[in-house]
Design a protein around this motif. Structure first.
Motif, PDB file in Angstrom:
ATOM      1  N   CYS A 187      -4.717   1.307   5.177  1.00 45.41           N
ATOM      2  CA  CYS A 187      -4.774   0.071   4.399  1.00 45.41           C
ATOM      3  C   CYS A 187      -5.427  -1.038   5.202  1.00 45.41           C
ATOM      4  O   CYS A 187      -5.189  -1.199   6.388  1.00 45.41           O
ATOM      5  N   CYS A 237       0.822  -1.218   0.000  1.00 44.19           N
ATOM      6  CA  CYS A 237       0.000   0.000   0.000  1.00 44.19           C
ATOM      7  C   CYS A 237       0.850   1.259   0.000  1.00 44.19           C
ATOM      8  O   CYS A 237       0.582   2.198  -0.735  1.00 44.19           O
ATOM      9  N   CYS A 238       1.866   1.297   0.854  1.00 42.69           N
ATOM     10  CA  CYS A 238       2.689   2.499   0.909  1.00 42.69           C
ATOM     11  C   CYS A 238       4.054   2.156   1.487  1.00 42.69           C
ATOM     12  O   CYS A 238       4.207   1.138   2.155  1.00 42.69           O
ATOM     13  N   CYS A 283      -4.165  -0.048   8.838  1.00 42.70           N
ATOM     14  CA  CYS A 283      -2.837   0.498   9.023  1.00 42.70           C
ATOM     15  C   CYS A 283      -2.893   1.974   9.430  1.00 42.70           C
ATOM     16  O   CYS A 283      -3.693   2.726   8.897  1.00 42.70           O
ATOM     17  N   HIS A 285      -0.701   4.242   8.963  1.00 37.22           N
ATOM     18  CA  HIS A 285      -0.062   5.149   8.011  1.00 37.22           C
ATOM     19  C   HIS A 285      -0.990   5.584   6.893  1.00 37.22           C
ATOM     20  O   HIS A 285      -1.009   6.741   6.509  1.00 37.22           O
ATOM     21  N   CYS A 286      -1.713   4.616   6.343  1.00 37.58           N
ATOM     22  CA  CYS A 286      -2.495   4.947   5.153  1.00 37.58           C
ATOM     23  C   CYS A 286      -3.905   4.385   5.198  1.00 37.58           C
ATOM     24  O   CYS A 286      -4.658   4.552   4.251  1.00 37.58           O
ATOM     25  N   CYS A 302       4.733   1.545   5.354  1.00 43.92           N
ATOM     26  CA  CYS A 302       4.379   0.272   5.976  1.00 43.92           C
ATOM     27  C   CYS A 302       5.535  -0.723   5.997  1.00 43.92           C
ATOM     28  O   CYS A 302       5.460  -1.727   6.690  1.00 43.92           O
TER      29      CYS A 302
HETATM   30 ZN   LIG Z   1       0.477   1.620   4.066  1.00 51.22          ZN
END
Ligand SMILES: [Zn+2]
Ligand SMILES: [Zn+2]
Length: 148
Positions: free
Chosen positions: A141, A102-103, A136, A138-139, A106
């Motif tokens: 996800c 995803c990013c 998640c 962070h994003c 992660c």
């Molecule tokens: Zn992520």
């Protein structure tokens, strides 16, 4: 709203016109997400929509070139140079086990609170304990392991 074309002075490679409407659409969604009110949201959460859109745009470019072979190498390189896609993230998707990453945050475990452990969204679905919320920080996800 009139189209803003100030940033694109040099000529884009052939084929750009065909995908331009879609890229414009991503740009518009991105602006909307950035202008959205962050009230009542956790700090990281307010970034999720932006990260999701930038992910989707990188994915689109990646698939155009690697999966659908719909654009030339020249256009692909140009798009990355013009920052339509995240070069580093796309580089990861080419690696086994990271196809759906995803990013980049992660997999950057160094600056995480839970040092050394894998981000929950990277854990294969079969290994996640029942009832665990996969989301998640962070994003946002909800699971990007290659096995799920
Ligand atoms: Zn992520
Ligand atoms: Zn993820």
């Amino acid at each position: 709203m009139p189209k803003i074309r100030t940033t694109r002075t040099k000529k884009a490679p052939d084929g750009f016109e065909e995908i331009e409407p879609i890229l414009d659409d991503y740009a518009r969604k991105m602006r909307d997400a950035e202008n959205e009110s962050h009230e009542g949201k956790r700090k990281s959460e307010s970034l999720w929509p932006i990260m999701r859109i930038s992910h989707a745009r990188s994915r689109y470019i990646y698939e155009l070139y690697y999966k659908r072979e719909a654009i030339s190498k020249e256009l692909y390189d140009w798009l990355l140079k013009e920052k339509y896609g995240d070069t580093n993230l796309i580089a990861k998707w080419k690696k086994t086990g990271y196809e759906k990453l995803c990013c980049l945050r992660c997999i950057q475990t160094k600056d995480m609170n839970y040092q050394g452990s894998t981000c929950i969204c990277r854990v294969p679905k079969a290994q996640v304990r029942a009832g665990t919320v996969v989301e998640c920080v962070h994003c946002g996800c909800r699971g990007c392991s290659s096995d799920s």
